[in-house]
Design an enzyme around this catalytic site. Structure first.
Site, mmCIF file in Angstrom:
data_model
loop_
_atom_site.group_PDB
_atom_site.id
_atom_site.type_symbol
_atom_site.label_atom_id
_atom_site.label_comp_id
_atom_site.label_asym_id
_atom_site.label_seq_id
_atom_site.Cartn_x
_atom_site.Cartn_y
_atom_site.Cartn_z
ATOM 1 N N MET A 1 0.818 -1.189 0.000
ATOM 2 C CA MET A 1 0.000 0.000 0.000
ATOM 3 C C MET A 1 0.857 1.246 0.000
ATOM 4 O O MET A 1 0.379 2.311 0.346
ATOM 5 C CB MET A 1 -0.960 -0.045 1.167
ATOM 6 N N GLY A 3 2.268 4.440 -1.224
ATOM 7 C CA GLY A 3 1.709 5.433 -2.125
ATOM 8 C C GLY A 3 0.234 5.693 -1.909
ATOM 9 O O GLY A 3 -0.320 6.617 -2.488
ATOM 10 N N HIS A 4 -0.436 4.894 -1.096
ATOM 11 C CA HIS A 4 -1.885 5.125 -0.870
ATOM 12 C C HIS A 4 -2.171 5.151 0.628
ATOM 13 O O HIS A 4 -2.755 4.240 1.167
ATOM 14 C CB HIS A 4 -2.703 4.021 -1.529
ATOM 15 N N PHE A 5 -1.840 6.041 1.299
ATOM 16 C CA PHE A 5 -1.204 7.325 1.059
ATOM 17 C C PHE A 5 0.092 7.361 1.862
ATOM 18 O O PHE A 5 0.108 6.806 2.958
ATOM 19 C CB PHE A 5 -2.127 8.458 1.506
ATOM 20 N N VAL A 10 -3.876 3.331 3.674
ATOM 21 C CA VAL A 10 -5.246 2.815 3.782
ATOM 22 C C VAL A 10 -5.501 1.889 2.590
ATOM 23 O O VAL A 10 -4.856 1.990 1.551
ATOM 24 C CB VAL A 10 -6.307 3.940 3.812
#
Length: 100
Positions: A1, A3-5, A10
Site C-alpha cells: 500500500m 503510495g496510498h497514502f 489505507v
C-alpha cells in the site's frame, strides 16, 4: 500500500469494492449459477466510503443478492471493521455463458 497514502496507508476504495464483488460472486455460485457462466461486473451504484480501512484491520463483508432478472443479478454489500461501516455499495452482475 505504498503510495496510498504516504505516511497514512489505507486500503484503496477500489479494492474494497472488489472484495464485495467477489463475495457476491461466491453467493451467485452457491445460489445455483451455471458452472459454464462467467460473472461480469455491470455496475456499481450508491458507493459510499465511510471509514478508512488500515493495515492490519480485519474486514467483515456482508453481501446479499437482492434480485435477479434473466442473466442479470443485483446485490448489496457492506464492509465493516468492528462496528464501523467502511464501505457500502449496490452492484450488478451479468452471468455470461462461456463460449467454446
Amino acid at each position: 500500500m505504498q503510495g496510498h497514502f504516504p505516511g497514512n496507508p489505507v486500503v484503496p476504495g477500489v479494492i474494497l469494492c472488489e472484495m464485495l464483488a467477489q463475495s457476491c460472486c461466491v453467493l451467485l455460485a452457491q445460489g445455483g449459477a451455471p458452472r459454464d457462466a462467467t460473472p461480469y461486473y455491470t455496475s456499481l451504484d450508491k458507493v459510499r466510503f465511510k471509514h478508512p480501512v488500515r493495515l492490519g484491520d480485519t474486514v467483515e463483508l456482508t453481501c446479499e443478492v437482492t434480485r435477479s432478472r434473466g442473466m442479470f443479478h443485483f446485490a448489496h454489500g457492506v464492509a465493516k471493521v468492528g462496528q464501523d461501516v467502511c464501505c457500502v455499495a449496490d452492484m450488478s452482475f451479468a452471468l455470461v455463458p462461456k463460449k467454446d
